[in-house]
Design a protein around this motif. Sequence first.
Motif, PDB file in Angstrom:
ATOM      1  N   ALA A 166      -1.333  11.116  31.258  1.00 39.06           N
ATOM      2  CA  ALA A 166      -0.423  10.223  30.525  1.00 39.06           C
ATOM      3  C   ALA A 166      -1.207   9.201  29.716  1.00 39.06           C
ATOM      4  O   ALA A 166      -0.860   8.886  28.561  1.00 39.06           O
ATOM      5  N   GLU A 167      -2.298   8.682  30.296  1.00 42.00           N
ATOM      6  CA  GLU A 167      -3.112   7.721  29.554  1.00 42.00           C
ATOM      7  C   GLU A 167      -3.780   8.397  28.351  1.00 42.00           C
ATOM      8  O   GLU A 167      -3.860   7.793  27.263  1.00 42.00           O
ATOM      9  N   SER A 173      -1.569   9.451  21.136  1.00 38.96           N
ATOM     10  CA  SER A 173      -0.436   9.028  20.312  1.00 38.96           C
ATOM     11  C   SER A 173      -0.767   7.760  19.539  1.00 38.96           C
ATOM     12  O   SER A 173      -0.415   7.626  18.351  1.00 38.96           O
ATOM     13  N   TYR A 174      -1.474   6.829  20.202  1.00 35.89           N
ATOM     14  CA  TYR A 174      -1.866   5.598  19.507  1.00 35.89           C
ATOM     15  C   TYR A 174      -2.813   5.905  18.372  1.00 35.89           C
ATOM     16  O   TYR A 174      -2.679   5.353  17.267  1.00 35.89           O
ATOM     17  N   ALA A 179      -3.798   6.390  12.788  1.00 38.07           N
ATOM     18  CA  ALA A 179      -4.300   7.157  11.642  1.00 38.07           C
ATOM     19  C   ALA A 179      -3.212   7.309  10.584  1.00 38.07           C
ATOM     20  O   ALA A 179      -3.477   7.196   9.374  1.00 38.07           O
ATOM     21  N   ARG A 180      -1.983   7.566  11.021  1.00 33.15           N
ATOM     22  CA  ARG A 180      -0.875   7.683  10.060  1.00 33.15           C
ATOM     23  C   ARG A 180      -0.630   6.356   9.342  1.00 33.15           C
ATOM     24  O   ARG A 180      -0.378   6.329   8.128  1.00 33.15           O
TER      25      ARG A 180
END
Length: 244
Positions: A166-167, A173-174, A179-180
Amino acid sequence: MSKTLYDLLEVSSTASAETIAAAHQRLAEKYHPHAPHNQGTADDGDALNRYKAINDAFQVLSRPESRQRYDQQLASKANAAATAAMLAPPPSRRLGWVAVLLIGAALVGGWQYQSRQEAEKARALAEVERQAKERRALELAAELEKTRLLQEAAEARQQAQLQAQAERDAQHSYEVANARADAALHSREVAAANAARENRRQQQQVLALEQERQREAQQRLERDKATLRQMEYDNRRGPSYRSY
């Protein structure tokens, strides 16, 4: 009359189990061969024999089954003695009856000894079986505890792996979101730069057109001024010099 097991423990035949246990403890402490008051005395061996007899008596009277059998034996002896007294033979025949009684006593004593040996053997077997059951119960409890600990360790490892995953997913995801965001910011910056360049280009084009119109207007004005000066010059020279 010979002493009974109750007499050895110094209690009555109707004594409770608690009374018998208390009497045994008191007499065992009194006649224990290792007790200081029994060391080096003249009756040291008698104390040891008395101590053994007390323990044997307690082994019989402390268990309800063996005590019941012993009470039945006492009752049988009492009945036999009463019957013998009622049927006592004349003095001339007493010796024969004494011999018979001695033989009967020997047989009863042998039967009692055999019964005691069998009871001791049964008690020893029961004790061995009880210890085996306790050992199996302890082994089963240890096995269950080991299984529980292994299961808890496996669950803890699985929980740690899930938490680590999960980490990692959150970090990914972060990073993707970052990046996005950076890409979107770069795109906006590029679009803003392009828009600024286009605006400057358009302004430059407008300025160039305005400057071109101003040059053309200046040129027209200069031509108009030159025409006016020529007309004024022609007017001053007279009609004969007019070009028209």
